[in-house]
Write a protein that holds these residues in place. Sequence first.
Motif, PDB file in Angstrom:
ATOM      1  N   LEU A  14      71.215  56.838  -1.731  1.00 55.67           N
ATOM      2  CA  LEU A  14      71.212  55.559  -2.447  1.00 55.67           C
ATOM      3  C   LEU A  14      71.821  54.451  -1.585  1.00 55.67           C
ATOM      4  N   ASP A  15      72.908  54.768  -0.902  1.00 53.52           N
ATOM      5  CA  ASP A  15      73.571  53.771  -0.057  1.00 53.52           C
ATOM      6  C   ASP A  15      72.896  53.635   1.308  1.00 53.52           C
ATOM      7  N   ALA A  16      72.230  54.705   1.756  1.00 53.01           N
ATOM      8  CA  ALA A  16      71.490  54.681   3.021  1.00 53.01           C
ATOM      9  C   ALA A  16      70.114  55.280   2.771  1.00 53.01           C
ATOM     10  N   PRO A  17      69.203  54.519   2.168  1.00 53.23           N
ATOM     11  CA  PRO A  17      67.926  55.075   1.727  1.00 53.23           C
ATOM     12  C   PRO A  17      67.059  55.577   2.872  1.00 53.23           C
ATOM     13  N   GLU A  18      66.345  56.673   2.577  1.00 57.11           N
ATOM     14  CA  GLU A  18      65.321  57.138   3.503  1.00 57.11           C
ATOM     15  C   GLU A  18      64.118  56.215   3.417  1.00 57.11           C
ATOM     16  N   LEU A  19      63.304  56.220   4.469  1.00 57.20           N
ATOM     17  CA  LEU A  19      62.057  55.468   4.433  1.00 57.20           C
ATOM     18  C   LEU A  19      61.150  56.066   3.375  1.00 57.20           C
ATOM     19  N   GLY A  20      60.634  55.248   2.488  1.00 52.11           N
ATOM     20  CA  GLY A  20      59.819  55.735   1.381  1.00 52.11           C
ATOM     21  C   GLY A  20      58.438  56.187   1.817  1.00 52.11           C
ATOM     22  N   PRO A  21      57.740  56.918   0.953  1.00 48.08           N
ATOM     23  CA  PRO A  21      56.391  57.393   1.266  1.00 48.08           C
ATOM     24  C   PRO A  21      55.393  56.236   1.288  1.00 48.08           C
ATOM     25  N   ARG A  22      54.358  56.399   2.108  1.00 46.48           N
ATOM     26  CA  ARG A  22      53.314  55.375   2.213  1.00 46.48           C
ATOM     27  C   ARG A  22      52.191  55.734   1.246  1.00 46.48           C
ATOM     28  N   PHE A  23      52.449  55.538  -0.058  1.00 51.73           N
ATOM     29  CA  PHE A  23      51.485  56.009  -1.049  1.00 51.73           C
ATOM     30  C   PHE A  23      50.723  54.894  -1.744  1.00 51.73           C
ATOM     31  N   LEU A  24      51.012  53.653  -1.441  1.00 56.40           N
ATOM     32  CA  LEU A  24      50.424  52.571  -2.228  1.00 56.40           C
ATOM     33  C   LEU A  24      48.905  52.528  -2.138  1.00 56.40           C
ATOM     34  N   HIS A  25      48.348  53.011  -1.033  1.00 58.09           N
ATOM     35  CA  HIS A  25      46.893  52.996  -0.949  1.00 58.09           C
ATOM     36  C   HIS A  25      46.277  53.936  -1.973  1.00 58.09           C
ATOM     37  N   HIS A  26      46.960  55.031  -2.306  1.00 55.79           N
ATOM     38  CA  HIS A  26      46.459  55.925  -3.353  1.00 55.79           C
ATOM     39  C   HIS A  26      46.484  55.213  -4.715  1.00 55.79           C
ATOM     40  N   MET A  27      47.507  54.422  -4.947  1.00 53.10           N
ATOM     41  CA  MET A  27      47.580  53.650  -6.182  1.00 53.10           C
ATOM     42  C   MET A  27      46.391  52.694  -6.273  1.00 53.10           C
ATOM     43  N   LEU A  28      46.051  52.101  -5.159  1.00 50.76           N
ATOM     44  CA  LEU A  28      44.912  51.185  -5.109  1.00 50.76           C
ATOM     45  C   LEU A  28      43.601  51.911  -5.392  1.00 50.76           C
ATOM     46  N   TYR A  29      43.365  53.013  -4.657  1.00 51.12           N
ATOM     47  CA  TYR A  29      42.089  53.721  -4.793  1.00 51.12           C
ATOM     48  C   TYR A  29      41.840  54.177  -6.230  1.00 51.12           C
ATOM     49  N   GLN A  30      42.908  54.678  -6.870  1.00 49.86           N
ATOM     50  CA  GLN A  30      42.761  55.260  -8.211  1.00 49.86           C
ATOM     51  C   GLN A  30      43.113  54.284  -9.331  1.00 49.86           C
ATOM     52  N   ARG A  31      43.429  53.044  -8.968  1.00 52.09           N
ATOM     53  CA  ARG A  31      43.798  52.037  -9.971  1.00 52.09           C
ATOM     54  C   ARG A  31      44.865  52.586 -10.913  1.00 52.09           C
ATOM     55  N   ALA A  32      45.846  53.217 -10.299  1.00 51.28           N
ATOM     56  CA  ALA A  32      46.908  53.883 -11.051  1.00 51.28           C
ATOM     57  C   ALA A  32      48.060  52.918 -11.330  1.00 51.28           C
ATOM     58  N   THR A  33      48.966  53.355 -12.191  1.00 49.51           N
ATOM     59  CA  THR A  33      50.171  52.564 -12.466  1.00 49.51           C
ATOM     60  C   THR A  33      51.402  53.398 -12.172  1.00 49.51           C
ATOM     61  N   ILE A  34      52.454  52.720 -11.785  1.00 50.79           N
ATOM     62  CA  ILE A  34      53.737  53.382 -11.544  1.00 50.79           C
ATOM     63  C   ILE A  34      54.794  52.567 -12.280  1.00 50.79           C
ATOM     64  N   GLN A  35      55.610  53.250 -13.065  1.00 46.80           N
ATOM     65  CA  GLN A  35      56.572  52.550 -13.906  1.00 46.80           C
ATOM     66  C   GLN A  35      57.895  53.296 -13.929  1.00 46.80           C
ATOM     67  N   GLY A  36      58.969  52.557 -13.761  1.00 44.26           N
ATOM     68  CA  GLY A  36      60.292  53.123 -13.949  1.00 44.26           C
ATOM     69  C   GLY A  36      60.694  53.040 -15.403  1.00 44.26           C
ATOM     70  N   MET A  37      61.511  54.007 -15.852  1.00 46.03           N
ATOM     71  CA  MET A  37      61.998  53.957 -17.229  1.00 46.03           C
ATOM     72  C   MET A  37      63.450  54.402 -17.279  1.00 46.03           C
ATOM     73  N   LEU A  38      64.218  53.756 -18.135  1.00 44.94           N
ATOM     74  CA  LEU A  38      65.623  54.096 -18.340  1.00 44.94           C
ATOM     75  C   LEU A  38      65.865  54.378 -19.812  1.00 44.94           C
ATOM     76  N   ALA A  39      66.712  55.356 -20.067  1.00 44.16           N
ATOM     77  CA  ALA A  39      67.036  55.712 -21.452  1.00 44.16           C
ATOM     78  C   ALA A  39      67.632  54.537 -22.203  1.00 44.16           C
ATOM     79  N   ARG A  40      68.392  53.708 -21.514  1.00 43.59           N
ATOM     80  CA  ARG A  40      69.069  52.587 -22.181  1.00 43.59           C
ATOM     81  C   ARG A  40      68.072  51.589 -22.794  1.00 43.59           C
ATOM     82  N   ASP A  41      66.845  51.552 -22.246  1.00 44.23           N
ATOM     83  CA  ASP A  41      65.842  50.634 -22.781  1.00 44.23           C
ATOM     84  C   ASP A  41      65.406  51.027 -24.192  1.00 44.23           C
TER      85      ASP A  41
END
Length: 344
Positions: free
Chosen positions: A261-288
């Motif tokens: 969290l304090d020294a994050p790793e480089l994230g995956p390069r997955f956004l093109h898959h989101m584009l191809y499949q017209r997918a959604t990605i959403q964060g959720m928290l219990a407090r909401d």
Amino acid sequence: MDAFIDNRQWLYRRHPEGLVGPEHYELVTTPLASALSAGEVLVQARWWSVDPYMRINQSLKPTYNELPHALDMVQTAGVVGRVLASSVPSLAAGDWVEGMLGWQTHARVHHSVLRKLDPALAPPSTAIGVLGMPGRTAWFGLMESGRPKAGEVVIVSGAAGAVGSLVAQFALKNGCRVLGIAGGTAKCGWLRETLGLTWAVDYKAHADTESLAVEIKALTGGVDVYFDNVGGWISDAVIPLINRRARIVICGAISQYSGGLDAPELGPRFLHHMLYQRATIQGMLARDYLHRMDEMLGIVGPMVKRGEIVFEETVVKGFEKLPATLQSMFTSDHRGKLIVEAEA
């Protein structure tokens, strides 16, 4: 003169740079006046919650909190306890209650921060598990962010954990085919045989992302809903397998919490898959969804009472073991909800 109770408390003393553990806490005993002001209740704790979010709250980098957990304060945590004394008619001595009372043996609080429990519905400890924050996270995270449809494939990482095991069962009840990812043959056997999952995959049996992805693809053919509790290389394996209009729910990333969290790793390069499949990605928290707690209890509570939901608890005895138990969440195996119980 007011009577005083010896209140044992775990104070959060030092920020962890990597793995959190006992060295970051101090056990102290402080006197707590037992005399009540108007509206107050005195509670003796019986079970304390141990959760991954505690490590998120310690991050010095921005998270969902404006500031990290303050040093020299009692560790924040959900607690189930019994009322010792009350100044309000809605609560009486002996009643079971739940609230964010922290890692301490006693608390004198305003009654408005407490939820009265019905032990006839389910064991009181479930108020910090299936009928508490983990249950709320699983139900709303899957049903509102994941939007599962009967016949779809739902993949759950961290499927043997407090949230993941409930998500998997809710998905099954919704008519989905469910693949759970967990570590070890014992957990995977439990997912298949006890929870009834369609498939279970042991990530520890795979040396790399590609190998894990091959097995998941062979079993499922693709994923419609990915409920992610783990992040890291496991998500790297799953996300390229998403189907058209897939929904990805980011609930947690426990693989990254011990230093990532304090020294994050480089994230995956997955956004093109989101584009191809017209997918959604959403964060959720219990407090909401805290304001919708009664709604969740109205749905999941009867399931629990009828014995339709498996809610596993890993119980550690002894208040003094709380920091070590938090560390074990990131280093050793447990199943379901991890809690610490007061010694009898």
